[in-house]
Design an enzyme around this catalytic site. Structure first.
Site, PDB file in Angstrom:
ATOM      1  N   HIS A  24     113.322 -36.500 -55.771  1.00 55.29           N
ATOM      2  CA  HIS A  24     111.958 -36.643 -56.309  1.00 55.29           C
ATOM      3  C   HIS A  24     111.271 -37.771 -55.558  1.00 55.29           C
ATOM      4  O   HIS A  24     111.651 -38.921 -55.664  1.00 55.29           O
ATOM      5  CB  HIS A  24     112.015 -36.935 -57.810  1.00 55.29           C
ATOM      6  CG  HIS A  24     110.713 -36.691 -58.514  1.00 55.29           C
ATOM      7  ND1 HIS A  24     110.117 -35.442 -58.580  1.00 55.29           N
ATOM      8  CD2 HIS A  24     109.887 -37.534 -59.181  1.00 55.29           C
ATOM      9  CE1 HIS A  24     108.983 -35.528 -59.257  1.00 55.29           C
ATOM     10  NE2 HIS A  24     108.820 -36.789 -59.627  1.00 55.29           N
ATOM     11  N   LYS A 171     102.358 -35.727 -56.771  1.00 48.76           N
ATOM     12  CA  LYS A 171     102.481 -37.136 -56.427  1.00 48.76           C
ATOM     13  C   LYS A 171     101.848 -37.374 -55.061  1.00 48.76           C
ATOM     14  O   LYS A 171     102.064 -36.605 -54.118  1.00 48.76           O
ATOM     15  CB  LYS A 171     103.967 -37.530 -56.387  1.00 48.76           C
ATOM     16  CG  LYS A 171     104.586 -37.628 -57.771  1.00 48.76           C
ATOM     17  CD  LYS A 171     104.126 -38.892 -58.453  1.00 48.76           C
ATOM     18  CE  LYS A 171     104.902 -39.182 -59.732  1.00 48.76           C
ATOM     19  NZ  LYS A 171     104.317 -40.356 -60.435  1.00 48.76           N
ATOM     20  N   ASP A 200      98.605 -37.981 -58.871  1.00 49.73           N
ATOM     21  CA  ASP A 200      98.967 -39.348 -59.263  1.00 49.73           C
ATOM     22  C   ASP A 200      99.251 -40.148 -57.995  1.00 49.73           C
ATOM     23  O   ASP A 200     100.171 -39.811 -57.246  1.00 49.73           O
ATOM     24  CB  ASP A 200     100.213 -39.318 -60.161  1.00 49.73           C
ATOM     25  CG  ASP A 200     100.583 -40.695 -60.691  1.00 49.73           C
ATOM     26  OD1 ASP A 200      99.851 -41.673 -60.407  1.00 49.73           O
ATOM     27  OD2 ASP A 200     101.603 -40.797 -61.393  1.00 49.73           O
ATOM     28  N   GLU A 226      94.965 -39.517 -61.550  1.00 49.23           N
ATOM     29  CA  GLU A 226      95.764 -40.555 -62.223  1.00 49.23           C
ATOM     30  C   GLU A 226      95.934 -41.774 -61.325  1.00 49.23           C
ATOM     31  O   GLU A 226      96.416 -41.673 -60.191  1.00 49.23           O
ATOM     32  CB  GLU A 226      97.129 -39.971 -62.601  1.00 49.23           C
ATOM     33  CG  GLU A 226      98.033 -40.972 -63.305  1.00 49.23           C
ATOM     34  CD  GLU A 226      99.327 -40.334 -63.812  1.00 49.23           C
ATOM     35  OE1 GLU A 226      99.405 -39.093 -63.872  1.00 49.23           O
ATOM     36  OE2 GLU A 226     100.254 -41.101 -64.141  1.00 49.23           O
ATOM     37  N   ASP A 251      97.368 -45.244 -65.866  1.00 51.64           N
ATOM     38  CA  ASP A 251      98.798 -45.301 -66.189  1.00 51.64           C
ATOM     39  C   ASP A 251      99.291 -46.743 -66.022  1.00 51.64           C
ATOM     40  O   ASP A 251      99.403 -47.482 -67.009  1.00 51.64           O
ATOM     41  CB  ASP A 251      99.573 -44.318 -65.303  1.00 51.64           C
ATOM     42  CG  ASP A 251     101.063 -44.300 -65.614  1.00 51.64           C
ATOM     43  OD1 ASP A 251     101.491 -44.966 -66.575  1.00 51.64           O
ATOM     44  OD2 ASP A 251     101.819 -43.617 -64.893  1.00 51.64           O
ATOM     45  N   LYS A 275     103.129 -43.804 -72.219  1.00 54.96           N
ATOM     46  CA  LYS A 275     104.592 -43.705 -72.098  1.00 54.96           C
ATOM     47  C   LYS A 275     105.199 -44.583 -73.165  1.00 54.96           C
ATOM     48  O   LYS A 275     104.934 -45.794 -73.188  1.00 54.96           O
ATOM     49  CB  LYS A 275     105.045 -44.187 -70.709  1.00 54.96           C
ATOM     50  CG  LYS A 275     104.560 -43.302 -69.576  1.00 54.96           C
ATOM     51  CD  LYS A 275     104.889 -43.903 -68.217  1.00 54.96           C
ATOM     52  CE  LYS A 275     104.438 -42.970 -67.107  1.00 54.96           C
ATOM     53  NZ  LYS A 275     104.393 -43.627 -65.796  1.00 54.96           N
ATOM     54  N   GLU A 329     103.663 -34.582 -70.105  1.00 61.26           N
ATOM     55  CA  GLU A 329     104.485 -34.272 -68.928  1.00 61.26           C
ATOM     56  C   GLU A 329     105.940 -34.620 -69.272  1.00 61.26           C
ATOM     57  O   GLU A 329     106.648 -35.203 -68.459  1.00 61.26           O
ATOM     58  CB  GLU A 329     104.003 -35.062 -67.704  1.00 61.26           C
ATOM     59  CG  GLU A 329     103.963 -36.559 -67.947  1.00 61.26           C
ATOM     60  CD  GLU A 329     103.683 -37.401 -66.714  1.00 61.26           C
ATOM     61  OE1 GLU A 329     103.312 -36.855 -65.665  1.00 61.26           O
ATOM     62  OE2 GLU A 329     103.852 -38.638 -66.822  1.00 61.26           O
TER      63      GLU A 329
HETATM   64 MG   LIG Z   1     101.746 -42.199 -63.304  1.00 60.33          MG
END
Ligand SMILES: [Mg+2]
Length: 368
Positions: A24, A171, A200, A226, A251, A275, A329
């Protein structure tokens, strides 16, 4: 005075590196495994609750890692909360502030383990402790690492065919911004508007770069932007939010209720990535959501790529909190190459169902 059976008699922690189904790729690093700090809080009544200390792939995101969290939990928080009741979460989390500043990911692991132990002691799900579930599950967006066009198209197509996810996050920030922007616009075009994409940048672009490329991304069909710019530059985020029609999500900029208040005051974002990890647990997360609600901001149930325990905690939170009103997510366990639960979380039709009762201690395969 708390029920004596609810008194904490031990706090233990273990680091486990969980392999991923594929590397990732974040803006600055690539994960092959996701390290998780499992925290177990056991009561005098013999009930154990679990929480996870998790950051996305290492300390690059916010300075904490599983190793720093283990020290904080083992040496400072654990001994400090022995003897306190697992039903004293508000007071315990407040008191922890006297001995440990910040370190919110570590605190989240303890907060979730206490919620879990309390829920198990009462025989009720964590969502009930939080006010009760008002929905049965949440929509789940899938995040793709910063990979080439062909790989992304293949992965998105596979997810759509399996009916596992219907919206996706890309991403950015790992490549040259011009190349990165072209890559993303081509991906969005490849699906001809039939698939929703957000991006993001993980705070990696400066103002100059963001003002050039964010409008191009929005013109190219990206539906949510984001954290394009550094966490502490709220005026820059506000400027971008004014410039583009697509919603901007904060974020890295929001970890505390006061951060949410500052974002709201400057209209720096329309959505907050909530989060439960970065906010320091379920208790503090409620406060962040309350500020967002009062300001008319939406909250997205975001992830630090938690395993099934942390993910279940966030799903219980989202299912009991109407202020999580911009999807989620919470895909963490789907990225893992091994199943850690005997009864896995249920992902289908683009959503995850809220588990009625969290899995029992004996069902964690990592313990055997
Ligand atoms: Mg983020």
């Amino acid at each position: 005075m708390s029920d004596p059976d609810l008194a904490i008699v031990s706090v233990e922690s273990t680091i486990v590196d969980v392999p991923l189904i594929r590397p990732h790729k974040f803006a600055t690093t690539t994960s092959e495994v996701q390290p998780i700090l499992f925290v177990a809080v056991t009561t005098a009544g013999g009930v154990t609750g679990y929480g996870e200390g998790v950051v996305p792939g290492g300390p690059w995101w916010g300075g904490e890692s599983v190793e720093t969290m283990k020290q904080i939990v083992d040496r400072y928080i654990g001994p400090y909360i022995i003897g306190r009741g697992v039903d004293e979460i508000s007071g315990v989390m407040l008191d922890i502030e006297r001995i440990v500043a910040n370190a919110r990911f570590a605190k989240a692991a303890v907060d979730v383990a206490m919620h879990d132990a309390w829920g198990r002691s009462l025989g009720i799900p964590v969502a009930s402790l939080l006010g009760g579930a008002f929905r049965t599950g949440v929509d789940v967006r899938w995040a793709l690492g910063a990979a080439p066009l062909e790989e992304i198209v293949e992965e998105v197509t596979h997810k759509m065919e399996q009916r596992l996810n219907f919206s996706f996050k890309l991403k950015m920030g790992a490549l040259d911004p011009v190349v990165d922007t072209e890559r993303v616009v081509k991906i969005v075009e490849a699906f001809d508007g039939k698939v929703g994409f957000s991006i993001d940048v993980n705070a990696r672009w400066d103002r100059f770069t963001a003002l050039r490329h964010v409008p191009q991304l929005v013109d190219g069909g990206v539906e949510l932007i984001e954290q394009p710019t550094p966490a502490d530059q709220l005026d820059v985020l506000a400027e971008i939010n004014r410039r583009v029609s697509a919603p901007v999500m904060a974020d890295e900029s929001v970890q505390t209720p006061h951060d949410a208040y500052e974002v709201a005051k400057l209209a720096a974002a329309d959505v907050i990535a909530l989060k439960t990890t970065k906010c320091g647990g379920l208790q503090r997360s409620k406060e962040v959501v309350a500020v967002a609600k009062a300001a008319g901001l939406r909250c997205h149930g975001a992830t630090s790529i938690e395993g099934p325990i942390g993910t279940a905690a966030s799903i219980h939170f989202a299912c009991s909190e109407p202020g999580i009103n911009y999807g989620t997510e919470l895909f963490g366990p789907q990225l893992f190459a091994v199943e850690l639960l005997k009864k896995p979380l249920e992902y289908s039709e683009g959503r995850c169902t809220c588990p009625r009762v969290r899995a029992s201690a004996s069902s964690w395969t990592w313990m055997s």
